[in-house]
Motif scaffolding. Structure first.
Motif, mmCIF file in Angstrom:
data_model
loop_
_atom_site.group_PDB
_atom_site.id
_atom_site.type_symbol
_atom_site.label_atom_id
_atom_site.label_comp_id
_atom_site.label_asym_id
_atom_site.label_seq_id
_atom_site.Cartn_x
_atom_site.Cartn_y
_atom_site.Cartn_z
ATOM 1 N N PRO A 7 1.373 -1.086 -0.103
ATOM 2 C CA PRO A 7 -0.062 0.217 0.021
ATOM 3 C C PRO A 7 0.644 1.342 -0.527
ATOM 4 N N ALA A 8 0.462 2.095 -0.956
ATOM 5 C CA ALA A 8 1.442 3.564 -0.676
ATOM 6 C C ALA A 8 1.467 3.550 0.768
ATOM 7 N N PRO A 12 8.121 0.209 5.271
ATOM 8 C CA PRO A 12 8.342 -0.586 5.771
ATOM 9 C C PRO A 12 9.287 -0.709 7.130
ATOM 10 N N SER A 13 9.539 0.194 7.407
ATOM 11 C CA SER A 13 9.800 -0.268 8.695
ATOM 12 C C SER A 13 9.463 -0.199 9.696
ATOM 13 N N ALA A 14 7.836 -0.614 9.374
ATOM 14 C CA ALA A 14 6.644 -0.432 10.909
ATOM 15 C C ALA A 14 6.699 -1.991 10.286
ATOM 16 N N ARG A 27 13.183 -1.080 -0.579
ATOM 17 C CA ARG A 27 13.609 0.207 0.546
ATOM 18 C C ARG A 27 14.291 0.295 1.734
ATOM 19 N N GLU A 28 13.561 -0.423 1.648
ATOM 20 C CA GLU A 28 14.573 -1.197 3.686
ATOM 21 C C GLU A 28 16.473 -1.345 3.174
ATOM 22 N N ALA A 29 16.919 -1.882 2.010
ATOM 23 C CA ALA A 29 18.423 -2.126 1.903
ATOM 24 C C ALA A 29 18.468 -0.943 1.423
ATOM 25 N N ARG A 30 17.734 0.158 1.017
ATOM 26 C CA ARG A 30 18.124 1.213 0.302
ATOM 27 C C ARG A 30 18.583 2.204 1.885
ATOM 28 N N ARG A 31 17.400 1.733 2.688
ATOM 29 C CA ARG A 31 17.727 3.281 3.757
ATOM 30 C C ARG A 31 19.054 2.294 3.981
#
Ligand code: SF4
Length: 421
Positions: A7-8, A12-14, A27-31
């Motif tokens: 979902p937009a 992801p951390s949550a 997205r987490e890997a990028r962060r």
């Protein structure tokens, strides 16, 4: 194939580690300083290989492994005890981080390398014309397990010859306790404590795989453990997306069944969200509202007519059927008149029927009818043209049978009984 949509706006951390989609891991890997493809590798490590310790994800750069480790990536559930039944069924007591407990059950089939045990009920299947389409057990008391059906599904795809390992069905929980209060069920009597998050639901399957014997493979997952899965809809739906993802465990939707006591709006939502591909089982247990409400309080909110209407709208793919679960409780719902009522109620629905002689629980004085009564009930349904199976009791000696999963230490002090309705 079910799309693994994110979902937009979802952070992801949550999302619990074990329930993140590949896109969320990207997205987490990028962060965390890695590349997006590292995110897909992390997903694959967890879901396909079952590796949840980042330091063991050797295909990742060392810096990313260490960064992940500092994020506290680890299993959100652990196996506290494993009890093995004489029939090979294993009940695993699961502990969550907050000390909450649920149970999951591994139920090996009897097909495959160890051969098939004869079942007195097979004849009834043949008589009813049962064909393989929508079973949820490994060898199963239902028709959906025709030989060869789904071979290679429900497990990591290897592209090798047909797998002779024993197929195992896993029953998983979705809540700590249950709010539905069905009188024949230990989870219901124990009451509701909390929802499981999607990571805790997926985590049961990852743990279950680790407890398979060498000659076994995970074949089916049934949402029939502790809790009402559709009362915890969002976590259930996310777990379905993770378990069926092609880069992960890759269970076939044909090999997953969600069982519900009859939450009408969520049945419709499940049908819409997954295009009817997820197997649906309905705990029916009675043919009149009066009797069903006495056994299952949810019926007061969603009476039988509403439930039947929702089932008609469920967008089943061709050749698949809804499973009707009918627990036979002596003196309550087991008469020939009720069997005939069931044939009328289900006459126009694509269903198969599982009869479950009630498993005794400490919390109730209710019990199953004698087997002669069960067979008579079955015959009426088979004679009317239904596929109808009697569920074998599995794991009864370790309290792992249907309706026996309970919160540890939460057995009620007062035995609950039901008068004649
Ligand atoms: S049968 Fe299912 S819905 Fe009913 S109380 Fe037990 S776990 Fe809950």
């Amino acid at each position: 194939m079910i799309p693994s949509t994110t979902p937009a706006g979802t952070d992801p951390s949550a999302v619990p580690f074990l329930a993140r989609t590949p896109e969320e891991w990207e997205r987490e890997a990028r962060r965390l300083g890695g590349k997006p493809f590292h995110g897909r590798q992390i997903f694959r490590s967890i879901q396909y290989r079952g590796v949840t310790n980042p330091l063991e994800m050797l295909d990742l750069p060392k810096a990313l492994r260490e960064r992940l480790a500092t994020e506290g990536l680890r299993d959100s559930v652990e196996a506290l005890t494993v009890r093995r039944s004489t029939d090979g069924t294993r009940k695993i007591l699961i502990g969550a981080r907050d000390q909450a407990n649920v149970e999951t059950v591994l139920i090996p089939g009897v097909t495959g390398a160890r051969g098939r045990l004869p079942s007195p009920y097979d004849a009834a299947d043949a008589a009813a014309g049962g064909g393989g389409d929508d079973g949820y057990g490994p060898d199963d008391d239902g028709p959906g397990d025709g030989a060869g059906e789904g071979e290679g599904e429900g497990e990591v795809q290897t592209g090798t010859a047909p797998d002779a390992r024993i197929r195992v069905s896993q029953c998983i929980s979705t809540q700590v306790g249950c709010a539905m209060g069905c009188v024949f069920c230990a989870s219901g009597v124990a009451g509701f404590k909390r929802h499981l998050d999607a990571g805790e639901i997926v985590g049961q399957v990852l743990l279950g795989r680790r407890h398979l014997d060498d000659d076994e493979r995970l074949s089916n997952v049934v949402y029939m453990g502790m809790g009402e899965p559709l009362h915890n809809y969002d976590a259930t739906a996310r777990s379905l997306r993770i378990l069926t993802h092609q880069d992960g465990i890759c269970l076939s939707t044909r090999r997953i069944t969600v069982s519900t006591s009859g939450l009408v709006p969520e049945i419709l939502k499940l049908g819409e969200d997954f295009q009817g591909n997820i197997g649906l089982a309905i705990s029916l247990h009675a043919v009149s509202d009066e009797r069903r409400s006495a056994l299952m309080p949810i019926n007061r909110k969603y009476p039988i007519a509403e439930l039947m209407s929702a089932l008609r709208k469920y967008p089943l793919p061709k050749r698949r059927r809804i499973t009707i679960e009918y627990t036979l409780v002596s003196g309550q719902n087991d008469t020939p008149a009720e069997a005939k009522g069931l044939t009328k109620l289900l006459a126009t629905l694509p269903v198969k029927i599982n009869l479950i002689p009630m498993n005794p629980i400490d919390a109730s004085t209710l019990g199953p009818p004698p087997m002669a009564g069960v067979l008579k009930f079955q015959k009426i349904l088979v004679d009317a043209g239904f596929s109808c199976f009697i569920r074998r009791q599995r794991g009864e000696d370790v309290d792992a049978a249907c309706g026996q999963l309970a919160l540890l230490g939460a057995k009620p002090k007062v035995k609950r009984s039901l008068g004649v309705i």
